[in-house]
Design a protein around this motif. Sequence first.
Motif, PDB file in Angstrom:
ATOM      1  N   CYS A   5     110.819   3.499 -36.134  1.00  0.00           N
ATOM      2  CA  CYS A   5     111.188   2.280 -36.296  1.00  0.00           C
ATOM      3  C   CYS A   5     110.390   1.734 -37.381  1.00  0.00           C
ATOM      4  CB  CYS A   5     110.989   1.181 -35.125  1.00  0.00           C
ATOM      5  SG  CYS A   5     111.651   2.256 -33.573  1.00  0.00           S
ATOM      6  N   PRO A   6     109.101   1.708 -37.650  1.00  0.00           N
ATOM      7  CA  PRO A   6     108.412   0.975 -38.694  1.00  0.00           C
ATOM      8  C   PRO A   6     108.937   1.386 -39.926  1.00  0.00           C
ATOM      9  CG  PRO A   6     106.731   1.746 -36.940  1.00  0.00           C
ATOM     10  CD  PRO A   6     107.930   2.278 -36.748  1.00  0.00           C
ATOM     11  N   ALA A   7     109.662   2.607 -40.314  1.00  0.00           N
ATOM     12  CA  ALA A   7     110.242   3.167 -41.432  1.00  0.00           C
ATOM     13  C   ALA A   7     111.191   1.960 -41.948  1.00  0.00           C
ATOM     14  CB  ALA A   7     110.762   4.492 -41.472  1.00  0.00           C
ATOM     15  N   LEU A   8     111.802   1.262 -41.109  1.00  0.00           N
ATOM     16  CA  LEU A   8     112.921   0.399 -41.130  1.00  0.00           C
ATOM     17  C   LEU A   8     112.369  -0.948 -41.732  1.00  0.00           C
ATOM     18  CD1 LEU A   8     115.352   1.319 -38.478  1.00  0.00           C
ATOM     19  CD2 LEU A   8     115.656   1.509 -40.998  1.00  0.00           C
ATOM     20  N   ALA A  64     102.247  -0.316 -50.228  1.00  0.00           N
ATOM     21  CA  ALA A  64     102.359   0.950 -50.226  1.00  0.00           C
ATOM     22  C   ALA A  64     102.401   1.351 -48.731  1.00  0.00           C
ATOM     23  CB  ALA A  64     101.763   2.048 -50.873  1.00  0.00           C
ATOM     24  N   LYS A  65     103.164   2.422 -48.196  1.00  0.00           N
ATOM     25  CA  LYS A  65     102.676   2.898 -46.730  1.00  0.00           C
ATOM     26  C   LYS A  65     102.034   3.879 -46.996  1.00  0.00           C
ATOM     27  CE  LYS A  65     107.297   1.463 -44.403  1.00  0.00           C
ATOM     28  NZ  LYS A  65     108.014   0.624 -45.740  1.00  0.00           N
ATOM     29  N   VAL A  66     101.086   3.967 -45.814  1.00  0.00           N
ATOM     30  CA  VAL A  66     100.392   5.432 -45.644  1.00  0.00           C
ATOM     31  C   VAL A  66     100.541   6.071 -44.313  1.00  0.00           C
ATOM     32  CG1 VAL A  66      97.887   6.165 -45.618  1.00  0.00           C
ATOM     33  CG2 VAL A  66      98.363   4.378 -47.317  1.00  0.00           C
ATOM     34  N   MET A  70     109.866   8.276 -42.318  1.00  0.00           N
ATOM     35  CA  MET A  70     108.622   7.965 -42.597  1.00  0.00           C
ATOM     36  C   MET A  70     108.028   8.310 -43.673  1.00  0.00           C
ATOM     37  SD  MET A  70     106.958   5.251 -41.686  1.00  0.00           S
ATOM     38  CE  MET A  70     107.049   4.702 -40.096  1.00  0.00           C
ATOM     39  N   PHE A  71     108.038   9.838 -43.705  1.00  0.00           N
ATOM     40  CA  PHE A  71     107.315  10.502 -44.768  1.00  0.00           C
ATOM     41  C   PHE A  71     107.998  10.397 -46.218  1.00  0.00           C
ATOM     42  CE2 PHE A  71     105.610  12.224 -40.798  1.00  0.00           C
ATOM     43  CZ  PHE A  71     104.355  12.242 -41.238  1.00  0.00           C
ATOM     44  N   ARG A  72     109.376  10.041 -46.155  1.00  0.00           N
ATOM     45  CA  ARG A  72     109.900   9.521 -47.286  1.00  0.00           C
ATOM     46  C   ARG A  72     109.568   8.270 -47.715  1.00  0.00           C
ATOM     47  NH1 ARG A  72     115.146  11.046 -45.828  1.00  0.00           N
ATOM     48  NH2 ARG A  72     114.660  13.204 -46.513  1.00  0.00           N
ATOM     49  N   ALA A  73     109.194   7.507 -46.851  1.00  0.00           N
ATOM     50  CA  ALA A  73     109.034   6.101 -47.167  1.00  0.00           C
ATOM     51  C   ALA A  73     107.577   5.923 -47.683  1.00  0.00           C
ATOM     52  CB  ALA A  73     109.261   5.176 -45.992  1.00  0.00           C
ATOM     53  N   ALA A  74     106.514   6.972 -47.412  1.00  0.00           N
ATOM     54  CA  ALA A  74     105.133   6.773 -47.491  1.00  0.00           C
ATOM     55  C   ALA A  74     104.980   7.111 -48.944  1.00  0.00           C
ATOM     56  CB  ALA A  74     104.376   7.536 -46.424  1.00  0.00           C
ATOM     57  N   VAL A 125     110.509  16.571 -48.040  1.00  0.00           N
ATOM     58  CA  VAL A 125     111.347  15.265 -47.938  1.00  0.00           C
ATOM     59  C   VAL A 125     110.978  14.116 -48.680  1.00  0.00           C
ATOM     60  CG1 VAL A 125     111.725  15.818 -45.512  1.00  0.00           C
ATOM     61  CG2 VAL A 125     109.674  14.367 -45.975  1.00  0.00           C
ATOM     62  N   ASN A 126     109.745  14.375 -49.477  1.00  0.00           N
ATOM     63  CA  ASN A 126     109.341  13.431 -50.504  1.00  0.00           C
ATOM     64  C   ASN A 126     108.647  14.076 -51.403  1.00  0.00           C
ATOM     65  OD1 ASN A 126     107.971  11.263 -51.977  1.00  0.00           O
ATOM     66  ND2 ASN A 126     107.047  10.346 -50.176  1.00  0.00           N
ATOM     67  N   PRO A 127     109.006  14.489 -52.465  1.00  0.00           N
ATOM     68  CA  PRO A 127     108.433  15.359 -53.512  1.00  0.00           C
ATOM     69  C   PRO A 127     107.209  14.521 -54.166  1.00  0.00           C
ATOM     70  CG  PRO A 127     110.802  15.353 -53.950  1.00  0.00           C
ATOM     71  CD  PRO A 127     110.508  14.373 -52.971  1.00  0.00           C
ATOM     72  N   HIS A 128     107.305  13.307 -54.024  1.00  0.00           N
ATOM     73  CA  HIS A 128     106.257  12.263 -54.736  1.00  0.00           C
ATOM     74  C   HIS A 128     105.089  11.808 -53.949  1.00  0.00           C
ATOM     75  CE1 HIS A 128     109.205  12.216 -57.768  1.00  0.00           C
ATOM     76  NE2 HIS A 128     109.958  11.646 -57.192  1.00  0.00           N
ATOM     77  N   ILE A 129     105.138  12.315 -52.778  1.00  0.00           N
ATOM     78  CA  ILE A 129     103.942  12.051 -51.519  1.00  0.00           C
ATOM     79  C   ILE A 129     102.575  12.511 -52.012  1.00  0.00           C
ATOM     80  CG2 ILE A 129     104.231  13.653 -49.904  1.00  0.00           C
ATOM     81  CD1 ILE A 129     104.010  11.421 -47.814  1.00  0.00           C
ATOM     82  N   GLU A 130     101.739  11.675 -52.178  1.00  0.00           N
ATOM     83  CA  GLU A 130     100.155  12.164 -52.262  1.00  0.00           C
ATOM     84  C   GLU A 130      99.718  12.599 -50.878  1.00  0.00           C
ATOM     85  OE1 GLU A 130      97.730  10.061 -55.412  1.00  0.00           O
ATOM     86  OE2 GLU A 130      99.244   8.524 -55.054  1.00  0.00           O
TER      87      GLU A 130
END
Lengths: 110, 348
Positions: free
Chosen positions: B249-252, B259-261, B279-283, B311-316
């Motif tokens: 839910c917190p992703a919504l 930023a989300k960590v 979630m990992f896409r939003a972080a 799912v998220n190519p840009h995630i650090e």
Amino acid sequence: MHELGITRNIVSICGERAGGRRVSRVQLEIGRLSAVMPDAIRFCFDVVSQGSVVEGARLEIIEVAGLGRCRGCGASIALASSSRRCPVCQSLDVELLAGDELTIKEMETV
Amino acid sequence: MCTTCGCSEFEGATVSNLDTGEVASLASDRQNHGRLRESSKHRHLRSDDPGHPHEHSSDHSHTHDHGHPHGHDHVHGGEGAGDQHSHTHEHRSREADPNGPPGSVPPDGLRGAVGAMSALRKDHTPELISLEARILEKNDRLAERNRRWFRSRNICALNIVSSPGSGKTTLLTRTIRDRGAGAEMTVIEGDQATVNDARRIQEAGGRAVQINTGSGCHLEAEMVARGLLELAPGAGSYVLIENVGNLVCPALFDLGEQAKVAVLSVTEGTDKPAKYPHMFRAASLMIVNKIDLAPYVDFDVNTCIALAREVNPHIEVIQVSATRGDGLDRWYSWLQKQQRGQSGEARS
């Protein structure tokens, strides 16, 4: 179970827009990538709408499939919720075109 | 519903200020009418004047979602003869209560949401109303207000999300003890129950408010706004919002963060980023915590990182052990980089 809070939002928005009239039908659009389960919304809707102008309204949910377009090769891609890798050129640079909808499309009042 | 902000119903939700010991209810009077009349004042964060919250009683927007007959008399038949009596019940509803407080009548647009069934208008023919309304519009609007407020004060706000038990609070207490952020850092703690985590932040030397969501599984923007009123974070500081342990839910729900960590520990499954892609896409950042335990558990760090980037190519990604200290310098650098990003953004 965020669907409960989301359903409260739906009932509240419809009620605000109904202008005091009874709502007989509500149509939602829920994308398959939205992380919201239509069945859970249906389950909550009857309970949440009780005593409001939305009580008894027919709930219609249009489920929208995930659709993307590869920015690399331009291919149209059916998207699932996990990977968004282009099956044609393997690029991950895929633009989301549909599937994350979470909207109230329309409603009918009587 | 509050007509100033559209406060929604947070059944059983509270905010606890550990400095003052004050515990306030976040629930609107929708669930609590008649019980919280005296005590359910709530305050709003104003983007123009965050240091001077205004306060108003919830009476002004008292919401009924059930239809009562009003002012009815009824008779109780008792066991013995002669003990019949009648009395009047007063059910205060805005439609039928001419003696209500002046603020008790909502704008017309809200009447429908709350109107008793008996007050329905019957002079209309069926009508199709096209809405195209985003269901989470209200939360998004309040989140945007939080974001503007953070920006106006050069505050770097981060939304820390994870499963329960991944080590979010330990990471935060360690960061506070190490003064890793290089500036004041206050914390908004979100849990269903207890003030334990806020207390841990306090014991580490930090300031925190605890939001208990009751039945809720995530924080919402309005709860954060309420927490900010208690915290009153200084300009140029950090506000770390530790969300309820939950990867769905917190992703919504946008809180107005920069930023989300996402924190993930090696004692969880390698494939968690694939299982919880939202979630990992939003972080922006994934912290792989408890890395000191990696040799003892079946966790493949490289596969986990590859799945997160799928799912998220840009995630650090930063690998840390919040207890032993591995990798924390990278986390602190990342934090400070975020604060500079915030300042740059605010100047532009």
